[in-house]
Design a protein around this motif. Structure first.
Motif: not given
Length: 327
Positions: A200-207, A302-307
């Motif tokens: 739930a804290k990874s999702a906003p980083v990707l957004t 790394a997963v949250n840095s992937d466009p």
């Protein structure tokens, strides 16, 4: 103008004072502003110079207490309150309608509110509550307020969207894109509350990453880790044993100052949010992840840095809210 160097110990007031000319006259919305929290501290520091500060919370009485406290300390502050329950998409739409009725544009949107009880539940929209509050509802709110944000653009300013994430975004395998709405029964995400919090804290980083790409030239977006801070969050019944288990809290529920986690005060914790909202040194760094008041993309999972992951999550979230989000 030469700006000071900000870092771990910098406070929200120090940042706001240094960036006062950037904040002056701007209209800012901060979600999750209960007293003794970093959202309140962010709003208080900004209110000294801003044209308008809109604060939100799901409890109208607590929200008014926050507004009164800000105005007591900053008598000239222009503060408005909006009741916003992020566990309900209908409530998000209602709040957005109220905000969109304001005559003023919106220069900065700060998504600070978070679901942090670590209690597993499902919302009225059939969404797991941590993901609903931390990601899906903020995504919808950003979409609904986008025209008001874009209306603040000028030759000297692009609107900013700031997402307060957490160090926990890097403490797991990354988000399971097949289980954004809710985990499968009996899955690890259902039984391990810290794992779901990581998602739930990874999702906003990707957004923030996706928003920066889609909004290039129109707006800027940033995500951040505010630091390890002792707030009302760490006193919740289900949170205490989970944080004791990983050494963040001691047996008596107080901060473990001897742990690997470096503790910040609330003003130090809010500083990075104010930087993300206004520091002109970030103008060419849209999409970045911040920590200790500076760009820290190396700290982003790394997963949250992937466009590509950002794009996939964007599409999944559009399906959940039932509408397209075109920037």
């Amino acid at each position: 103008m030469s700006l000071p160097t900000f870092g771990f110990s910098t406070t929200s007031d120090e940042v706001a004072d240094a960036l006062s000319s950037e904040i002056a006259g701007k209209n800012v919305l901060v979600t999750g502003t209960s007293q003794n929290g970093i959202g309140f501290e962010t709003a208080r520091a900004i209110a000294k110079y801003a044209g308008l500060v809109i604060i939100t919370g799901y409890n109208s009485e607590r929200l008014q207490l926050s507004a009164d406290a800000i105005c007591k300390e900053v008598p000239k502050a222009n503060v408005r309150t909006v009741v916003l329950d992020l566990s309900s998409l209908a409530a998000v739409r209602k709040a957005a309608e109220e905000i969109n009725a304001y005559s003023e544009p919106l220069h900065v949107l700060v998504h600070n509110a978070a679901h942090t009880s670590l209690v597993y539940s499902i919302t009225v929209d059939d969404i797991e509550s941590q993901m609903a509050v931390n990601h899906v509802s903020p995504f919808l709110l950003t979409k609904l307020l986008l025209p008001k944000l874009l209306a603040s653009a000028s030759p000297k300013w692009l609107p900013r969207v700031v997402v307060v994430s957490s160090e926990s975004q890097g403490m797991g395998p990354g988000i399971d894109l097949s289980a954004v709405r809710k985990p499968a029964p009996g899955s690890a995400q259902e039984t391990d509350v810290l794992l779901r919090y990581h998602e739930a804290k990874s999702a906003p980083v990707l957004t923030a990453l996706g928003l920066a790409k889609r909004g290039a030239g129109k707006l800027r977006a940033y995500s951040l880790h505010p630091g390890t801070i002792f707030t009302n969050v760490q006193t919740k019944e289900a949170v205490v044993p989970a944080l004791q288990a990983i050494g963040v809290l001691k047996e008596d529920g107080q901060p473990n100052l001897e742990s690997a986690f470096k503790w910040k005060t609330i003003p130090q914790g809010a500083a990075t949010t104010v930087v993300a909202a206004f520091d002109p040194r970030l103008n060419d760094k849209s999409g970045s992840f911040l920590e200790d008041c500076v760009e820290a993309n190396e700290k982003r999972h790394a997963v949250n840095s992937d466009p590509a992951n950002a794009e996939k999550l964007w599409k999944v979230t559009e399906e959940i809210i039932g509408e397209e989000f075109v920037v």
